[in-house]
Design a protein around this motif. Structure first.
Motif, PDB file in Angstrom:
ATOM      1  N   LEU A   1       0.821  -1.207   0.000  1.00 54.66           N
ATOM      2  CA  LEU A   1       0.000   0.000   0.000  1.00 54.66           C
ATOM      3  C   LEU A   1       0.860   1.264   0.000  1.00 54.66           C
ATOM      4  CD1 LEU A   1      -2.802  -1.114   2.464  1.00 54.66           C
ATOM      5  CD2 LEU A   1      -3.050  -0.646   0.021  1.00 54.66           C
ATOM      6  N   ILE A   2       2.031   1.199   0.609  1.00 56.99           N
ATOM      7  CA  ILE A   2       2.960   2.335   0.537  1.00 56.99           C
ATOM      8  C   ILE A   2       3.378   2.572  -0.913  1.00 56.99           C
ATOM      9  CG2 ILE A   2       5.304   3.078   1.108  1.00 56.99           C
ATOM     10  CD1 ILE A   2       4.951   1.924   3.861  1.00 56.99           C
ATOM     11  N   ALA A   3       3.641   1.476  -1.643  1.00 57.42           N
ATOM     12  CA  ALA A   3       3.982   1.607  -3.060  1.00 57.42           C
ATOM     13  C   ALA A   3       2.830   2.252  -3.835  1.00 57.42           C
ATOM     14  CB  ALA A   3       4.313   0.235  -3.641  1.00 57.42           C
ATOM     15  N   ALA A   4       1.582   1.826  -3.525  1.00 55.94           N
ATOM     16  CA  ALA A   4       0.413   2.430  -4.174  1.00 55.94           C
ATOM     17  C   ALA A   4       0.292   3.906  -3.824  1.00 55.94           C
ATOM     18  CB  ALA A   4      -0.855   1.677  -3.760  1.00 55.94           C
ATOM     19  N   LEU A   5       0.619   4.248  -2.573  1.00 60.89           N
ATOM     20  CA  LEU A   5       0.562   5.646  -2.134  1.00 60.89           C
ATOM     21  C   LEU A   5       1.569   6.502  -2.903  1.00 60.89           C
ATOM     22  CD1 LEU A   5      -0.509   7.794  -0.157  1.00 60.89           C
ATOM     23  CD2 LEU A   5       1.288   7.063   1.445  1.00 60.89           C
ATOM     24  N   ILE A   6       2.781   5.974  -3.095  1.00 61.99           N
ATOM     25  CA  ILE A   6       3.807   6.713  -3.838  1.00 61.99           C
ATOM     26  C   ILE A   6       3.362   6.949  -5.278  1.00 61.99           C
ATOM     27  CG2 ILE A   6       6.172   6.590  -4.723  1.00 61.99           C
ATOM     28  CD1 ILE A   6       6.897   5.024  -2.174  1.00 61.99           C
ATOM     29  N   VAL A   7       2.798   5.901  -5.898  1.00 61.16           N
ATOM     30  CA  VAL A   7       2.327   6.050  -7.277  1.00 61.16           C
ATOM     31  C   VAL A   7       1.182   7.053  -7.344  1.00 61.16           C
ATOM     32  CG1 VAL A   7       1.352   4.835  -9.253  1.00 61.16           C
ATOM     33  CG2 VAL A   7       3.054   3.702  -7.841  1.00 61.16           C
ATOM     34  N   ASN A   8       0.333   7.069  -6.309  1.00 64.78           N
ATOM     35  CA  ASN A   8      -0.779   8.016  -6.293  1.00 64.78           C
ATOM     36  C   ASN A   8      -0.282   9.457  -6.157  1.00 64.78           C
ATOM     37  OD1 ASN A   8      -3.811   8.413  -6.113  1.00 64.78           O
ATOM     38  ND2 ASN A   8      -3.145   9.418  -4.236  1.00 64.78           N
ATOM     39  N   ILE A   9       0.796   9.662  -5.421  1.00 64.27           N
ATOM     40  CA  ILE A   9       1.386  11.002  -5.331  1.00 64.27           C
ATOM     41  C   ILE A   9       1.866  11.449  -6.709  1.00 64.27           C
ATOM     42  CG2 ILE A   9       3.312  12.324  -4.383  1.00 64.27           C
ATOM     43  CD1 ILE A   9       3.065  10.622  -1.847  1.00 64.27           C
ATOM     44  N   ILE A  10       2.472  10.506  -7.442  1.00 60.36           N
ATOM     45  CA  ILE A  10       2.890  10.808  -8.819  1.00 60.36           C
ATOM     46  C   ILE A  10       1.677  11.163  -9.673  1.00 60.36           C
ATOM     47  CG2 ILE A  10       3.970   9.850 -10.892  1.00 60.36           C
ATOM     48  CD1 ILE A  10       5.683   8.106  -9.047  1.00 60.36           C
ATOM     49  N   LEU A  11       0.585  10.393  -9.504  1.00 61.95           N
ATOM     50  CA  LEU A  11      -0.651  10.659 -10.244  1.00 61.95           C
ATOM     51  C   LEU A  11      -1.185  12.051  -9.936  1.00 61.95           C
ATOM     52  CD1 LEU A  11      -3.091   9.805 -11.967  1.00 61.95           C
ATOM     53  CD2 LEU A  11      -4.054   8.728  -9.928  1.00 61.95           C
ATOM     54  N   SER A  12      -1.140  12.447  -8.669  1.00 61.03           N
ATOM     55  CA  SER A  12      -1.613  13.785  -8.283  1.00 61.03           C
ATOM     56  C   SER A  12      -0.781  14.867  -8.971  1.00 61.03           C
ATOM     57  CB  SER A  12      -1.543  13.959  -6.770  1.00 61.03           C
ATOM     58  OG  SER A  12      -2.348  12.993  -6.110  1.00 61.03           O
ATOM     59  N   CYS A  13       0.523  14.659  -9.023  1.00 55.59           N
ATOM     60  CA  CYS A  13       1.408  15.626  -9.693  1.00 55.59           C
ATOM     61  C   CYS A  13       1.112  15.699 -11.185  1.00 55.59           C
ATOM     62  CB  CYS A  13       2.868  15.263  -9.452  1.00 55.59           C
ATOM     63  SG  CYS A  13       3.394  15.358  -7.725  1.00 55.59           S
ATOM     64  N   LEU A  14       0.888  14.554 -11.810  1.00 53.60           N
ATOM     65  CA  LEU A  14       0.556  14.531 -13.233  1.00 53.60           C
ATOM     66  C   LEU A  14      -0.762  15.258 -13.497  1.00 53.60           C
ATOM     67  CD1 LEU A  14       1.463  10.803 -14.033  1.00 53.60           C
ATOM     68  CD2 LEU A  14       2.736  12.823 -14.771  1.00 53.60           C
ATOM     69  N   SER A  15      -1.749  15.013 -12.636  1.00 55.48           N
ATOM     70  CA  SER A  15      -3.053  15.662 -12.804  1.00 55.48           C
ATOM     71  C   SER A  15      -2.942  17.169 -12.640  1.00 55.48           C
ATOM     72  CB  SER A  15      -4.049  15.093 -11.779  1.00 55.48           C
ATOM     73  OG  SER A  15      -4.186  13.700 -11.917  1.00 55.48           O
ATOM     74  N   PHE A  16      -2.187  17.595 -11.635  1.00 53.34           N
ATOM     75  CA  PHE A  16      -2.016  19.030 -11.412  1.00 53.34           C
ATOM     76  C   PHE A  16      -1.247  19.662 -12.574  1.00 53.34           C
ATOM     77  CE2 PHE A  16       0.060  22.749  -9.404  1.00 53.34           C
ATOM     78  CZ  PHE A  16      -1.086  23.412  -8.977  1.00 53.34           C
TER      79      PHE A  16
END
Length: 453
Positions: free
Chosen positions: A409-424
């Motif tokens: 889940l930590i790995a998923a969290l890191i990828v989600n942070i990347i996703l947030s940056c891409l979206s922004f």
């Protein structure tokens, strides 16, 4: 092009039947691959060759769709592709070894890949401009929904230890599509020199030769990176890929936690996929309503925030925080909604992230790299989830499992942070073209309207 609502329904149904069965099988093979390997007497491994073969072949044949559409028309391409898919499904259902199973997956991937970039542009452009946002709802419900349905059917097959019927189901859906195509699509002039042979094997061979012949006549490369070198297509494609990675990691973690830590029965885990489909419906509605209002970047950012809230909750659950099965199912719905929103906004942002006349060329490149990267991520995550484990930290197996899933889940969290940056980042590039808007009236039409008033 203006169409009645009935014609929209027909074309939407044909699109789902052309692409949905292939996506269904791609997601269904994950849960049942152990059953197939056991029946074929081969070593149990996450890099299951028929699964990879189908996904890679789908990606490789995406550029061939627009070529065949131009060469022989939509109707003929649809009919031939569905016959190839049905033949591949029958071959898979009757396979007794890995050799024939791999060939069948090649045929299924080829048919689905060809139809992907034929039906999606046709579906989107068939809607009138003021209602084109409805196409986004159809795409999410049909294609993301087919993936979820495949997961559901795969787990049903795993519970009851029977897997061949899934290929019969997929083949039947494709067969229905071929039948409806003869009534729903107009007859087009074919550039084929000879009539299509009636034997399935000859038909498939002729289809393959036709693709090769068409590719030889193309002067330009099938894929040109210039179509995605701009920020919007690149960011949108990256959003779709990272969303898929988050979904795979999160589902693996929560399924493992439910079985190994909370001791939920396999039959109960089927509710996960019911809730996932509810999430698909929610995401399709929200994307349809909010895409033009917020733009793809801000909409995707809101989806990533939704995913973040779910992952953080599950990290506490993995560490032993008490939780109910109902709460977990609600989180599954939220997770799927967030993933659907980010995938839909990302892909549509990529499609509309440039000159509209180049939409098909741009989306062909985007979809090719998206499916190839999804395949690569499937292989990596498959290896990761089997090789990565926390050992020697506790004598309690349940505690060891908790630590393992917490790290996933930590790995998923890191990828989600990347996703947030891409979206922004996509939001900073602007909203781009709208999906639905009123077309501009020319001077002649404006004068006529003024005279009538």
């Amino acid at each position: 092009m203006t169409m009645t609502s009935r014609n929209h329904l027909k074309l939407s149904l044909l699109s789902m039947l052309a692409i949905g069965p292939g996506l269904l099988l791609n997601s269904a093979l994950g849960p049942i691959q152990h059953l197939i390997q056991k029946e074929f007497g081969i070593e149990n491994t996450m890099t299951f060759s028929p699964t990879i073969m189908g996904m890679v072949t789908l990606a490789l044949f995406i550029p061939c769709g627009p070529i065949l559409k131009h060469r022989i028309g939509i109707r003929t391409s649809y009919l031939i592709s569905m016959v190839v898919f049905v033949f591949g499904s029958l071959l898979a259902a009757l396979s007794m070894d890995m050799y024939w199973m791999t060939i069948s997956r090649f045929l299924q991937g080829m048919a689905t890949g060809v139809m992907l970039m034929i039906m999606i542009p046709t579906l989107v452009l068939s809607f009138p401009i003021d209602k084109r946002n409805l196409a986004l709802a159809v795409l999410l419900l049909g294609f993301f929904g087919s993936t979820v349905l495949g997961m559901f059917l795969g787990n049903v097959a795993m519970i009851y230890s029977h897997w061949r019927w899934i290929f019969y189901v997929a083949g039947t859906l494709a067969c229905i599509g071929a039948i409806l195509c003869r009534f729903f699509l107009k007859i087009e002039t074919s550039h084929l020199k000879n009539e299509q042979p009636s034997q399935p094997s000859s038909l498939i061979l002729n289809f393959c030769l036709l693709i090769v012949d068409s590719i030889k006549e193309v002067k330009r490369p099938l894929l040109e990176l210039k179509w995605i070198k701009h920020p919007k297509p690149l960011l949108g494609m990256s959003m779709a890929v990272t969303s898929n990675i988050i979904l795979m990691l999160s589902l693996f973690a929560i399924q493992g936690m439910l079985k190994e830590i909370h001791h939920v029965l396999p039959e109960q885990t089927l509710f996960i996929y019911v809730c996932m489909f509810v999430g698909v419906v929610i995401s399709s509605i929200l994307c349809t309503i909010l895409y033009d209002i917020l733009g793809p970047g801000l909409l995707g950012f809101l989806g990533s925030i939704t995913i973040l809230t779910v992952i953080v909750q599950w990290m506490f659950i993995a560490q032993g925080m008490p939780s109910s099965f109902i709460l977990i199912l609600m989180n599954i719905t939220l997770l799927t909604s967030g993933v659907g929103i980010t995938i839909g906004s990302g892909l549509m942002g990529a499609a509309l992230g440039g000159p509209l006349p180049d939409l098909v060329k741009r989306m062909t490149v985007v979809q090719f790299f998206r499916f190839m990267l999804n395949t690569l991520s499937t292989i990596v995550i498959g290896w990761y989830t089997t090789q990565f484990s926390v050992t020697g930290l506790s004598k309690d197996p349940s505690m060891e499992s908790s630590l393992t899933y917490h790290n996933i889940l930590i790995a998923a969290l890191i990828v989600n942070i990347i996703l947030s940056c891409l979206s922004f980042g996509l939001h900073l590039t602007g909203k781009g073209h709208k999906l639905a808007h009123k077309p501009h009236l020319n001077h002649e039409t404006a004068n006529k309207n003024a005279a009538r008033s």
